[in-house]
Every structure is written in C-alpha cells, then in structure tokens.
Write a protein that holds these residues in place. Structure first.
Motif, PDB file in Angstrom:
ATOM      1  N   TYR A   4       0.212  11.055   1.992  1.00  0.00           N
ATOM      2  CA  TYR A   4      -0.548   9.823   1.816  1.00  0.00           C
ATOM      3  C   TYR A   4       0.389   8.622   1.792  1.00  0.00           C
ATOM      4  CZ  TYR A   4      -4.349  12.843   0.158  1.00  0.00           C
ATOM      5  OH  TYR A   4      -5.326  13.803   0.061  1.00  0.00           O
ATOM      6  N   ASP A  26       1.801  -6.425  -1.292  1.00  0.00           N
ATOM      7  CA  ASP A  26       1.416  -5.034  -1.032  1.00  0.00           C
ATOM      8  C   ASP A  26       2.672  -4.194  -1.059  1.00  0.00           C
ATOM      9  OD1 ASP A  26      -1.286  -5.360  -0.824  1.00  0.00           O
ATOM     10  OD2 ASP A  26      -1.367  -5.310   1.358  1.00  0.00           O
ATOM     11  N   TYR A  28       3.791  -0.416  -0.186  1.00  0.00           N
ATOM     12  CA  TYR A  28       3.389   0.805   0.508  1.00  0.00           C
ATOM     13  C   TYR A  28       4.208   1.968  -0.034  1.00  0.00           C
ATOM     14  CZ  TYR A  28       1.011  -2.378   3.624  1.00  0.00           C
ATOM     15  OH  TYR A  28       0.175  -3.345   4.138  1.00  0.00           O
ATOM     16  N   ARG A  68      -5.101  -0.861  -3.450  1.00  0.00           N
ATOM     17  CA  ARG A  68      -5.957  -1.475  -2.433  1.00  0.00           C
ATOM     18  C   ARG A  68      -6.444  -0.476  -1.397  1.00  0.00           C
ATOM     19  NH1 ARG A  68      -5.794  -4.989   1.887  1.00  0.00           N
ATOM     20  NH2 ARG A  68      -3.611  -4.717   2.345  1.00  0.00           N
ATOM     21  N   ALA A  69      -5.642   0.558  -1.125  1.00  0.00           N
ATOM     22  CA  ALA A  69      -6.023   1.522  -0.094  1.00  0.00           C
ATOM     23  C   ALA A  69      -5.227   2.804  -0.241  1.00  0.00           C
ATOM     24  CB  ALA A  69      -5.788   0.925   1.296  1.00  0.00           C
ATOM     25  N   HIS A  71      -4.219   5.916   2.456  1.00  0.00           N
ATOM     26  CA  HIS A  71      -4.258   6.405   3.833  1.00  0.00           C
ATOM     27  C   HIS A  71      -3.757   7.842   3.843  1.00  0.00           C
ATOM     28  CE1 HIS A  71      -4.951   2.312   5.237  1.00  0.00           C
ATOM     29  NE2 HIS A  71      -3.989   1.942   4.410  1.00  0.00           N
ATOM     30  N   GLU A 109     -14.255  -9.189  -4.596  1.00  0.00           N
ATOM     31  CA  GLU A 109     -13.522  -9.423  -3.355  1.00  0.00           C
ATOM     32  C   GLU A 109     -13.124 -10.890  -3.265  1.00  0.00           C
ATOM     33  OE1 GLU A 109     -15.189  -8.961   0.884  1.00  0.00           O
ATOM     34  OE2 GLU A 109     -15.145  -6.927   0.051  1.00  0.00           O
TER      35      GLU A 109
END
Length: 130
Positions: A4, A26, A28, A68-69, A71, A109
């Motif tokens: 991920y 952000d 990662y 936030r996300a 993947h 949001e």
C-alpha cells in the motif's frame, strides 16, 4: 500481506505574518499490511517516527495529521526502503486559512487552487485533433 501507499496529510502553522495560514503537506508512506486498516495504522505510526516538521522550518507540530487516501496493488517494497524516511515522499499541497483547518477537523471537504506550471502542448494538440 499486500503493498500500500498511504497518503498521510499534515497541516502545519505556516509562520506567516498574519498567523492565520497553514501549509498542507501530503506524506506518501509505503507499507506492507494485512489490509487497509492496518496500512493506515502503520502509515500514521511511520509518519510520527519520521516526523521532520522542525527540520522543515516549522515551529510547532502539526495541528492535523490525517489520512487522505490508501492506494493498493503497488509494486513490492523492500524492507530496507520502509526503514528510511527518504522513501517517504513529502509534497506541499498548498496553504489554507483557519476556517479551512476547522472544516478539515470536522471531516468536511475543502477546495484548494489547482494549476499547472507546464503543459505538454504536443499532447494537448494531439488530442484536440480527435
């Protein structure tokens, strides 16, 4: 185990003269995890371990640390890569005001400006002909 990339977002007081602006970063974070929940848990933990906000010239810790996300289905991540902060890519997303910080804290949001610094005209022209 699955691979991920979790996007952990840090909101830090920018230190501007008006004192009411915050930078949004952000972060990662690659992890191997048993599922998305485990990936989030690990990524938040990693983001705290490698917290370098003071090295980034911020005077205070983040006012928000959120995810936030998530993947999945990414290429294999070697153990060595997970251990070093250099593989944890940080990207400045933008600057927001206190009102937007409060909205984010409430899981609302927000809208942020988005623009390009370069556009590949060759690619644009190719698709305009279609």
């Amino acid at each position: 185990m699955s691979h991920y990339i979790v996007v952990v977002t840090l909101v830090l007081k920018s230190g501007s003269a008006d004192g009411d602006t915050y930078d949004v970063w952000d972060y990662y974070v690659p992890v191997d995890a048993s599922g998305p929940k485990d990936a989030v848990r690990q990524a938040v933990s990693h983001s705290k371990e490698f917290d370098q906000w003071s090295a980034m010239a911020y005077q205070e810790p983040p006012v928000i640390r959120g995810v936030r996300a998530v993947h999945s289905g990414l290429p294999s991540i070697s153990g060595a890569e997970r251990e070093y902060p250099s593989c944890h890519l940080r990207m400045l997303v933008g600057t927001i005001d206190r009102k937007n910080v409060d909205l984010l804290k409430s899981f609302e949001e927000i809208l942020m400006p988005f623009s390009f610094i370069y556009i590949d005209r060759e690619e644009v022209n190719k698709h305009q002909a279609d």
